[in-house]
Design a protein around this motif. Structure first.
Motif, PDB file in Angstrom:
ATOM      1  N   THR A 753       0.830  -1.207   0.000  1.00 16.72           N
ATOM      2  CA  THR A 753       0.000   0.000   0.000  1.00 16.72           C
ATOM      3  C   THR A 753       0.861   1.251   0.000  1.00 16.72           C
ATOM      4  O   THR A 753       0.597   2.211  -0.735  1.00 16.72           O
ATOM      5  N   LEU A 754       1.895   1.270   0.830  1.00 16.52           N
ATOM      6  CA  LEU A 754       2.788   2.428   0.884  1.00 16.52           C
ATOM      7  C   LEU A 754       3.470   2.666  -0.460  1.00 16.52           C
ATOM      8  O   LEU A 754       3.570   3.800  -0.936  1.00 16.52           O
ATOM      9  N   ARG A 755       3.950   1.592  -1.068  1.00 18.50           N
ATOM     10  CA  ARG A 755       4.602   1.742  -2.369  1.00 18.50           C
ATOM     11  C   ARG A 755       3.611   2.200  -3.432  1.00 18.50           C
ATOM     12  O   ARG A 755       3.952   2.970  -4.338  1.00 18.50           O
ATOM     13  N   GLY A 756       2.363   1.728  -3.300  1.00 16.92           N
ATOM     14  CA  GLY A 756       1.340   2.180  -4.229  1.00 16.92           C
ATOM     15  C   GLY A 756       1.035   3.663  -4.097  1.00 16.92           C
ATOM     16  O   GLY A 756       0.601   4.305  -5.065  1.00 16.92           O
ATOM     17  N   LEU A 757       1.268   4.224  -2.909  1.00 13.34           N
ATOM     18  CA  LEU A 757       1.077   5.659  -2.695  1.00 13.34           C
ATOM     19  C   LEU A 757       2.313   6.470  -3.099  1.00 13.34           C
ATOM     20  O   LEU A 757       2.338   7.687  -2.929  1.00 13.34           O
ATOM     21  N   GLY A 758       3.330   5.793  -3.603  1.00 18.55           N
ATOM     22  CA  GLY A 758       4.530   6.479  -4.073  1.00 18.55           C
ATOM     23  C   GLY A 758       5.603   6.647  -3.015  1.00 18.55           C
ATOM     24  O   GLY A 758       6.552   7.423  -3.221  1.00 18.55           O
ATOM     25  N   ALA A 759       5.521   5.931  -1.892  1.00 12.29           N
ATOM     26  CA  ALA A 759       6.500   6.072  -0.811  1.00 12.29           C
ATOM     27  C   ALA A 759       7.636   5.066  -0.973  1.00 12.29           C
ATOM     28  O   ALA A 759       7.419   3.918  -1.373  1.00 12.29           O
ATOM     29  N   SER A 760       8.847   5.506  -0.653  1.00 11.33           N
ATOM     30  CA  SER A 760       9.980   4.587  -0.518  1.00 11.33           C
ATOM     31  C   SER A 760       9.938   3.983   0.877  1.00 11.33           C
ATOM     32  O   SER A 760       9.698   4.691   1.856  1.00 11.33           O
TER      33      SER A 760
END
Length: 792
Positions: A753-760
């Motif tokens: 989910t975090l990666r899907g939001l563009g977070a490293s």
């Protein structure tokens, strides 16, 4: 006189070693190990084999080696039969069935040792610190009746409520039954979460010994520094209850841990001092020997009387015997006899790491130290100096395989550290022992003696501190059998090189090359810490500890301490943090506060802050007492409060002021302190362990949650809502988590989910300490996981 003493030394060295009892000792030890690991049936089979071998030896009685074979076989057969007799009732104990089902048991036990504090968080994030102790079962309650029983039990208990108990006391308690792991004679392991009940008075000897130990602790607290006050009781009587985790960490890496464990050296020092005192007043030899024997027995009671202490007493007696007779060669058969007697009496010592280390170190002092010191003496080194040089080298070389197998690392500075502290250990031990005897009746005199030991203790602490700061102070190696095999190969290689002149030259050149490599790494530019960092997530295992730079050199705000004082102290040391204006403890779970001493000790801490909704739960953790002892003030944080430093501003988002009654134990996570910080790299949201309820409360509060950096709640637990993550919308997500933890953290779904939001996503279990700092094109990270590559 010199020539004569040298001739005596050469004659002593040339005398062949008496190895007759060594095969028997190894056979007894090996047979006991096989029996404990493989069961009582194997022990019976070994006993039968021993009888058959002894019979064959009797047939070959005319052979020179037959008598030795018969003796060895008889001992192996006897000891194996004794192990079988002890194992059968353990393996068929009536409590084994309820233990396999994980039932709760109510038992009556008699303590066989004092509680020993353990490091780290309690099970399932339990409050407070835990302790471990061994006891003997006397009765178990089943079907509403008490049934007499017996057997050894291991108790995992709350340290706060059980710490004052002594050996010999009887208690009643209830705990969750767990099956014992590994080899041994334990019937059951009990996880206890409540104070002891129906506690009886300790035996008179234990009450008297505790009065003496308490006097030493009190005197140490009165006149010594915080780091030294827990060291003196550990050095004198093995009482490590007040030893700081940071000191434990330093001693472990510097190869000095043995100083705080009761060993034969402690007893030899004390008994040797008694002998010298009686010789100084020209007392008859028999009287001096009797006085040393009384001191030996008294020391055993004073140190607690546990099996490890009794083992050390025998080893100390051997050291004293060698000291009195001046005949090191007579110690080898005595050492072998000691192994036979102790393993026969207490088979569980065969699997004790402390016992194995003690035997290995003693054997090294008997076999390796004399020829090495004689070799140095022939080259002009004074005899006493030669002994001081070779003793730590021989002991560390002999124990290296065991140390590597247990810890997965080998101290490269241990020999030098032991050499530097060796001259002060004896005077500190003697002064501490004298203070122990005098303080209950003459406190000022006892404190004066403790004060006399202060310089020696500070020197030991200084050496340990310097040793761990040396680059490559420890060499990481695999633990377990692989590490032990590598350790054995290393030891054999060193011994082989020392045997030949060319090998000694090669070994010296190799050591010089290692020193040059260490020096090169020590001055390598671009190492950790990276310059201009703003936020660091410390690798403290399964726990949290975040560091925020204030803009002042050596100063930082710390949020949580993790479960280990040693780990957080090491992280702050690497960052050069000497002053902490604010330490925030988000909630009362041990993986967030148990490392408190690692921040408080050796640093200037102004304020320790907790949340307003859990004061009663904090009362059970001892935080208030430890904060006061550390010279800091304790405050409560609530939503709306703001704090500012030159390059850091913090706003408290939760918990809200006046939020009502205390949350139940299962909702403590949602009462975590939540902070939003402004730093040079952007906004940082620090969320403690809040779960779904706490996240919903934040979302409905109207507070701004958007942040460039998110400390992911609860180590990446699956109990994190997508709505909350979207509201934060971080560019970088930091997950503080332990390697291969038992909780399934972090959740794969949350990471996706975090990666899907563009977070490293950066995890401490994979990257170590993680720093967030400004880069040429914006925010970037660096970590200790790859020290040769500053960016990610």
């Amino acid at each position: 006189m010199t020539d004569r003493s040298g001739a005596v030394a050469e004659e002593s060295t040339a005398r062949p070693l008496d190895l007759r009892l060594v095969p028997a000792a190894l056979g007894v030890w090996g047979a006991t190990l096989l029996g404990l690991y493989c069961g009582w049936g194997t022990a019976v089979a070994l006993s039968c084999c021993g009888v058959a071998t002894a019979g064959a030896g009797l047939v070959l009685v005319r052979r020179r080696w037959a008598a030795g074979m018969v003796m060895c076989s008889v001992l192996v057969a006897t000891v194996s039969f004794g192990v079988a007799v002890r194992l059968w009732p353990v393996e068929n104990h009536p409590l084994r069935e309820p233990t396999s089902r994980g039932e709760s048991l109510r038992v009556r036990v008699e303590l066989t040792e004092r509680p020993t504090p353990t490091n780290g968080a309690g099970a399932h994030g339990a409050l407070g610190e835990r302790a471990v102790l061994r006891a003997r079962l006397t009765a178990v309650r089943q079907n509403r009746r008490w049934h007499p029983t017996s057997g050894a039990v291991l108790l995992l208990v709350p340290a706060e409520s059980w710490s004052g108990l002594l050996r010999g006391q009887r208690v009643t308690t209830t705990g969750a039954a767990l099956p014992p792991s590994g080899a041994g004679l334990l019937v059951v392991v009990l996880a206890v979460h409540q104070p002891p009940e129906d506690v009886t008075r300790p035996p008179p000897a234990q009450r008297f010994a505790e009065r003496l130990r308490d006097g030493l602790r009190t005197a140490s607290e009165s006149v010594l520094s915080p780091r030294a006050e827990g060291l003196l009781p550990g050095l004198v009587v093995g009482d490590t209850s007040g030893l700081l985790d940071t000191v434990r960490r330093d001693f472990g890496k510097a190869g000095l841990t043995h100083l705080t464990a009761v060993s034969g050296a402690n007893l030899a020092i004390v008994c040797g001092a008694v002998l010298l005192l009686f010789r100084a007043v020209r007392a008859p030899p028999v009287l001096a020997a009797c006085a040393a024997g009384v001191a030996l027995a008294g020391f055993v009671v004073l140190a607690g009387g546990e099996p490890s202490v009794l083992r050390a007493a025998v080893m100390g007696a051997l050291g004293l015997l060698a000291l009195v007779l001046g005949r090191n060669k007579t110690t080898l058969p005595a050492l072998a006899g000691c192994v036979i007697l102790l393993v026969s009496w207490r088979p569980e010592l065969a699997v004790s790491a402390g016992f194995a280390l003690s035997v290995a170190a003693t054997a090294a002092l008997v076999l390796l130290a004399p020829p090495w010191s004689e070799w140095l003496r022939r080259r002009g080194i004074p005899f006493r100096l030669a002994q001081a040089l070779v003793a730590p080298a021989a002991a560390q070389l002999a124990t290296a395989p065991l140390v590597v197998a247990l810890s997965g690392e080998f101290s490269l500075v241990g020999i030098l550290a032991n050499l530097l502290v060796e001259p002060v250990i004896a005077p500190a031990t003697v002064l501490g022992f004298a203070a122990t005897l005098l303080t209950p009746w003459a406190a000022p005199l006892g404190e004066l003696l403790v004060l006399g030991a202060a310089p020696e203790l500070e020197w030991v602490l200084f050496v340990a501190r310097c040793a761990v700061r040396v680059p490559l102070a420890t060499l990481p190696l695999p633990s377990g059998m692989v590490g032990a095999s590598l350790g054995v190969m290393l030891v054999l290689t060193v011994l082989l090189l020392l045997w030949f002149r060319g090998g000694r030259v090669l070994l010296g050149g190799s050591l010089l090359a290692v020193l040059l490599l260490v020096a090169t790494i020590g001055v390598r530019p671009g190492g950790w810490p990276v310059a201009e960092w703003s936020v660091v997530a410390c690798d403290v295992g399964q726990g949290d500890s975040l560091v925020l730079a204030t803009g002042t050199s050596g100063s930082a705000v710390v949020v949580d301490t993790g479960p280990s004082a040693a780990l957080v102290d090491g992280c702050l040391d690497r960052l050069g943090i000497r002053r902490v204006p604010l330490l925030v403890l988000t909630h009362p779970h041990a993986d967030h506060f148990a490392g408190l001493a690692g921040v408080l000790v050796g640093r200037e801490v102004n304020t320790v802050a907790t949340g307003v909704t859990t004061p009663s739960r904090w009362a059970d953790t001892g935080i208030e007492r430890r904060t006061r002892e550390g010279g800091a003030r304790l405050v409560r944080l609530s939503a709306g409060q703001r704090m500012r430093w030159p390059e850091l501003a913090i706003e408290v988002l939760a918990p809200p002021e006046g939020s009502g009654s205390e949350p139940p134990a299962e909702r403590v996570n949602d009462a975590s302190v939540v902070l939003r910080a402004r730093t040079p790299v952007g906004r940082v949201l620090l969320t403690g362990d809040i779960e779904l309820s706490g996240q919903r409360r934040l979302l409905s509060s109207g507070a701004r949650l958007d942040a460039e950096v998110l400390k992911v709640p609860h180590h990446g637990s699956r109990y994190t809502s997508v709505e909350f993550l979207r509201a934060v919308s971080p560019r970088l997500a930091l997950i503080s988590v332990g390697h291969d933890n038992d909780h399934g953290h972090p959740s794969t779904e949350i990471i996706e989910t975090l990666r899907g939001l563009g977070a490293s996503v950066r995890r401490t279990d994979r990257r170590g300490d993680i720093a967030v700092l400004e880069g040429r094109t914006g925010m970037r990270t660096a970590s200790t996981g790859d020290p040769f590559r500053p960016g990610d």
